[in-house]
Scaffold this active site. Sequence first.
Site, mmCIF file in Angstrom:
data_model
loop_
_atom_site.group_PDB
_atom_site.id
_atom_site.type_symbol
_atom_site.label_atom_id
_atom_site.label_comp_id
_atom_site.label_asym_id
_atom_site.label_seq_id
_atom_site.Cartn_x
_atom_site.Cartn_y
_atom_site.Cartn_z
ATOM 1 C CG ASP A 35 -1.893 -1.062 1.085
ATOM 2 O OD1 ASP A 35 -2.290 -1.649 -0.013
ATOM 3 O OD2 ASP A 35 -2.547 -1.407 2.084
ATOM 4 C CB SER A 80 -23.638 -22.932 -23.839
ATOM 5 O OG SER A 80 -24.340 -23.370 -24.894
ATOM 6 C CD GLU A 110 -9.587 -26.814 -19.081
ATOM 7 O OE1 GLU A 110 -10.152 -25.558 -18.769
ATOM 8 O OE2 GLU A 110 -9.357 -26.969 -20.189
ATOM 9 C CE LYS A 112 -20.348 -25.985 -16.547
ATOM 10 N NZ LYS A 112 -21.027 -25.058 -15.584
ATOM 11 C CG ASP A 114 -21.911 -22.170 -10.562
ATOM 12 O OD1 ASP A 114 -22.015 -21.931 -11.599
ATOM 13 O OD2 ASP A 114 -22.584 -22.452 -9.462
ATOM 14 C CE1 TYR A 222 -13.630 -21.219 -20.362
ATOM 15 C CE2 TYR A 222 -13.852 -20.658 -18.156
ATOM 16 C CZ TYR A 222 -14.399 -20.840 -19.407
ATOM 17 O OH TYR A 222 -15.676 -20.244 -19.550
ATOM 18 C CE LYS A 309 -23.491 -28.335 -14.210
ATOM 19 N NZ LYS A 309 -24.389 -27.803 -14.698
ATOM 20 C CB CYS A 403 -56.684 -21.856 -21.022
ATOM 21 S SG CYS A 403 -55.461 -20.698 -20.634
ATOM 22 C CB CYS A 406 -58.230 -17.400 -22.206
ATOM 23 S SG CYS A 406 -57.493 -18.829 -22.937
ATOM 24 C CB CYS A 421 -54.305 -22.413 -24.402
ATOM 25 S SG CYS A 421 -55.435 -21.169 -24.667
ATOM 26 C CB CYS A 427 -54.762 -17.156 -24.598
ATOM 27 S SG CYS A 427 -54.155 -18.018 -22.858
#
Length: 685
Positions: A35, A80, A110, A112, A114, A222, A309, A403, A406, A421, A427
């Site tokens: 600092d 993705s 590697e 994953k 989050d 990555y 996953k 529905c 409606c 519907c 609707c």
Amino acid sequence: MSPKEQIQSLRDELREHNFNYYVNDNPTISDFEFDKKLEQLKTLEAAHPEFYDATSPSVRVGGEVTKNFHTVKHINRMYSLDNSYSIDDLRDWETRIKKIVDGDIQYTCELKYDGASISLHYENGKFIQAVTRGDGNQGDEVTANVRTIKSVPLQLKGDDIPKKFEIRGEIVLPWEGFHKMNEEREAQGLDLYRNPRNTASGSLKLQDSAEVAKRPLDCLLYSLAGSNLPVKTQFDSLEYARKWGFKAPKESKLVDSIEEVFEFINHWDVARKELPYETDGVVIKVNSLDQQDELGFTAKAPKWAMAYKFAAEQVSTKLEEITYQVGRTGSITPVANLEAVEISGTTVRRASLHNADQIEKLDIRVGDEVYVEKGGEIIPKIVAVDLSKRPENSVPTVYATHCPECHTELVRSEGDAKHYCPNEMACPPQVKGRIQHFISRKAMDIDGIGSETVDQLVEAGMIHNYADLYDLTVEQVLPLDRMAQKSAENMINGIAASKQVPFERLLFGLGIRYVGETVAKKLAKQYKNIDALLKMPAEPEKNGLDLFADVTSAADKKIEELTAVPEIGESIARSLVEFIQDDYHIALIDRLKTAGLQLALSEEQLEGQTEKLTGKSFVISGVFEMSRNDLKKLVEDNGGKNSSSISSKTDYLIRGDKMGPSKLEKAEKLEITMISEQEFLDMVK
């Protein structure tokens, strides 16, 4: 030493200390000393503004305020990943890729992480831009905020750095920093942050970068992207990234077989609990970049990578009520309303029940104690019922017949999992949903209008469909809640600007069932304009003399015509024909024509496109002078079809250097015509 030399010396020293502390996790100086040197640098820079440098360690403190985050188109698309949840999924994936590439395959494993996906841009070794993933094609520029993250190098090290490149990764919030932030909020009587991932993502969109600088965010990299990179493998790219000063996690491992991949997964399924970050799986990538290139991409994901996953967290809670939601296409989704429960750091009160078959299969009833997990750790779903706790007065669930919005009687086509519907024009959720889809970023991307404004416009009776948008005026929309003169003008200008949106995105925006982005592009490329797509074959003449004549209807002929288009299946074709035969839809399209929207490919898009290769299938294998992507584009621009594997349906194999022996052997066995890169280019001249 001159002031300029002093400044440069301090910058170099602080960069090295910063790298040791935040990347190597091996500080060589105390915080107090760091600092002190930083203050000395700031003082010198303030006295000599002529030596300003955007990569100086002093800019880490932030202070730049961003009112609007500009949308930036990615130079290299951010795809993705396909997900797998079992070892069998990974074996199937390996089988698929071995059919396409020859030789031994190594894998880079590697973790994953989050967090929030990010793309960092560098030129001449200097950090110049940060862009969020967005929809993969374009994202928001968050450069000022990312510059404050200490593990993001502003000036790279080394003399073998590409002149211009991108590096992708995740912005994460370590557990320690997350808990500390929540302790401070608790002390101030503020609501606590739910989980590190959402907090990290939200931090990137704060307007004041000085506030971002206070948050202990980290950046884990990555993947390199760009041309003329000095790497041949994914694992090498991680090594280079570390050498240049990036924080590329060292948990990555290069393995020679899928069995070693399983060992890596099993180890980290347990060991991940000791990591300082959230992680929800393992990413497995084919290591060779040449093999990656040969494998290519689907419409949404690379074929050379797979995300495994870890098993999602499950909790039990009470099902209090089942309600029904209406989608923009009229599809009905049953929703479980639950007694609030915590899963993976978020409070869950609702979960999807998918459809009537799922409810019947699990015998889900109101009052049941149910097991809930976050599918892919994102979308909650009910996976089982605890029958031992079922109330004695429990009654089976009777699925809705009308529905909920409606009250029209629901329909369900044979072979369809969902109820629908059919009241498309009246609707309310369908009317609003279709307009919201039309204005969305991937479709017409209309600035100045959002879902709340659409709700107001529909409820006020100003619009009943997306064509009505183009009749609105500033004076009409001014009376809406929270609508000032400027915002009204922005909205009408945004609607007018959408008239220049390309045909394929307009086609996607029409909201035809099963016609997503990729299908819309295929149809636009095949038919070139809306009239050609909508044109129905002539109705066959009825011959009263021959009662048994095989008369194919116009609709059947159109379905046959559509299914001949690559990747257009029968469900898509039938949905399109239903749309085409509906007078209401045709009237809407006529109004869009009158409003001046792009209902045909532009001259620029049509330039270079021919029918020379129509009906021909090509496989491209080996190393070429041109990039493989450019070759594939030439195939498609000239009406041909690209395929990743050789079969009896292959017409030509474009053969490059270093082509695998098994592909060559198969091509010879099937007597496939093999041509060189130059011979192919001669074909499409």
